[in-house]
Motif scaffolding. Structure first.
Motif, mmCIF file in Angstrom:
data_model
loop_
_atom_site.group_PDB
_atom_site.id
_atom_site.type_symbol
_atom_site.label_atom_id
_atom_site.label_comp_id
_atom_site.label_asym_id
_atom_site.label_seq_id
_atom_site.Cartn_x
_atom_site.Cartn_y
_atom_site.Cartn_z
ATOM 1 N N ASN A 1 0.830 -1.214 0.000
ATOM 2 C CA ASN A 1 0.000 0.000 0.000
ATOM 3 C C ASN A 1 0.859 1.257 0.000
ATOM 4 O O ASN A 1 0.574 2.228 -0.726
ATOM 5 N N ALA B 1 2.315 1.757 -3.447
ATOM 6 C CA ALA B 1 1.347 2.297 -4.398
ATOM 7 C C ALA B 1 1.141 3.793 -4.180
ATOM 8 O O ALA B 1 0.970 4.556 -5.137
ATOM 9 N N LEU B 2 1.166 4.228 -2.932
ATOM 10 C CA LEU B 2 1.020 5.660 -2.649
ATOM 11 C C LEU B 2 2.205 6.451 -3.186
ATOM 12 O O LEU B 2 2.062 7.615 -3.590
ATOM 13 N N THR C 1 -2.546 2.300 -10.880
ATOM 14 C CA THR C 1 -2.109 2.775 -9.562
ATOM 15 C C THR C 1 -3.277 3.337 -8.771
ATOM 16 O O THR C 1 -3.397 3.109 -7.558
ATOM 17 N N GLU C 2 -4.161 4.040 -9.460
ATOM 18 C CA GLU C 2 -5.330 4.609 -8.789
ATOM 19 C C GLU C 2 -6.199 3.531 -8.169
ATOM 20 O O GLU C 2 -6.761 3.716 -7.078
ATOM 21 N N ARG D 1 -4.726 2.285 -4.946
ATOM 22 C CA ARG D 1 -4.954 3.246 -3.864
ATOM 23 C C ARG D 1 -6.408 3.207 -3.402
ATOM 24 O O ARG D 1 -6.686 3.341 -2.215
ATOM 25 N N ARG D 2 -7.318 3.025 -4.341
ATOM 26 C CA ARG D 2 -8.744 2.985 -4.014
ATOM 27 C C ARG D 2 -9.117 1.692 -3.290
ATOM 28 O O ARG D 2 -9.964 1.683 -2.396
ATOM 29 N N PRO E 1 -6.994 -0.828 -1.357
ATOM 30 C CA PRO E 1 -5.695 -1.256 -0.833
ATOM 31 C C PRO E 1 -5.734 -2.702 -0.342
ATOM 32 O O PRO E 1 -6.803 -3.300 -0.163
#
Length: 316
Positions: free
Chosen positions: A76, A79-80, A170-171, A174-175, A177
């Motif tokens: 996580n 990814a951020l 990637t979004e 993040r959405r 995790p």
């Protein structure tokens, strides 16, 4: 022109510099070169940082977390920090074949939904032999929870997804995790939650493009058997499974974790769980009984005899 990479590769690790370096080199050898490698050390890890800095590639950066949070949290955090439109995941003890990202990007371009999850087949390597997984890809219209869990053979499943095969926007990562604190079935949990999103579809590259090292003398999360924890997770996420899949998971995957207890109480609890909240098939009952009655070493020998073993030359 933008200097951002197309793909960010997130590798969680801790105190395994040789393995991390091997994984990183397999990324840097990709035929698609517009990428970055985000190695997330799950706690202070100066030796890994020094080892990766010695590779001397500016596409590699290391993030050291202040304290341990385990692999889901490290993914996580990676990814951020990712700068690419896509994020691909790689465990530190696995490797990629050179054409993996190129094949996934080509497949992603064919997607009919905005946020495709693109996976690949893989080579499962043990000290004995190599095996291609998954053995088959999802059939059109097949519920993914059933693809991942319902067996067609007594000693093995056909459907499979593993972290090192996954590339996603990637979004989306993040959405949706990874679940922090979950020790087993991390990728199954993530995949089933991700495909609930209306803009997500799961695509598979047919080729085996990941090398999954299952060294039997090295500790792995996948060798732990926290069956009570998995039962709690399953009950909390019943909505992700069809009744058929719920029963299959309980009577195969969960039972494989719990069977070493040799407990009649646990045997009855799991059988009741599958029948009360799921819809077992005949093969589920047979699988359940052989898991609970045969010692693991006997089951493994029978599985090898039934499935067969491909040599490394055959896989290539």
């Amino acid at each position: 022109m933008s200097t951002d990479p197309d793909v960010s590769v997130v590798i969680p690790t801790l105190n395994r510099p040789e393995l991390a370096a091997r994984a990183v080199r397999s990324v840097l050898a990709q035929t698609h070169a517009n990428l970055e490698v985000v190695v997330v050390a799950d706690g202070p890890d100066p030796i890994t940082r020094q080892t990766l800095e010695a590779i001397g590639d500016e596409r590699v950066r290391v993030i050291e977390l202040p304290e341990r949070g385990k692999a889901p949290n490290a993914r996580n955090q990676g990814a951020l920090a990712a700068r690419g439109h896509w994020t691909a995941l790689l465990d530190d003890d696995d490797e990629w074949l050179p054409g993996k990202l190129e094949a996934q990007l080509k497949l992603a371009a064919t997607a009919t939904r905005e946020s495709p999850v693109v996976a690949t087949r893989m080579i499962s390597r043990t000290p004995r032999a190599d095996t291609i997984m998954p053995r088959r890809l999802p059939a059109p219209g097949e519920p993914l929870s059933e693809y991942f869990t319902v067996r067609r053979g007594l000693f093995y499943g056909d459907g499979f997804i593993q972290t090192s095969t996954i590339m996603a926007p990637t979004e989306l990562l993040r959405r949706v995790p990874f679940t922090v604190g979950l020790r087993r079935q991390q990728e199954l949990d993530w995949a089933l939650r991700a495909v609930q999103e209306p803009d997500v579809e799961l695509l598979y590259a047919d080729d085996a493009l990941v090398l999954w090292h299952q060294d039997e003398d090295r500790d792995r999360i996948s060798l732990e058997n926290p069956w009570q924890e998995q039962l709690e997770w399953l009950r909390a996420n019943r909505s992700l499974f069809t009744p058929r899949a719920y029963a299959a998971f309980t009577m195969s995957v969960l039972s494989s974790m719990a069977a070493p207890t040799r407990s009649g109480r646990v045997f009855r609890e799991l059988l009741s769980e599958a029948r009360t909240h799921g819809r077992p098939g005949a093969i589920d009952y047979v699988t359940f009984l052989q898991i609970w009655t045969l010692p693991p070493n006997v089951r493994h020998r029978l599985r090898d005899a039934v499935v067969g073993r491909r040599s490394a030359a055959d896989v290539r």
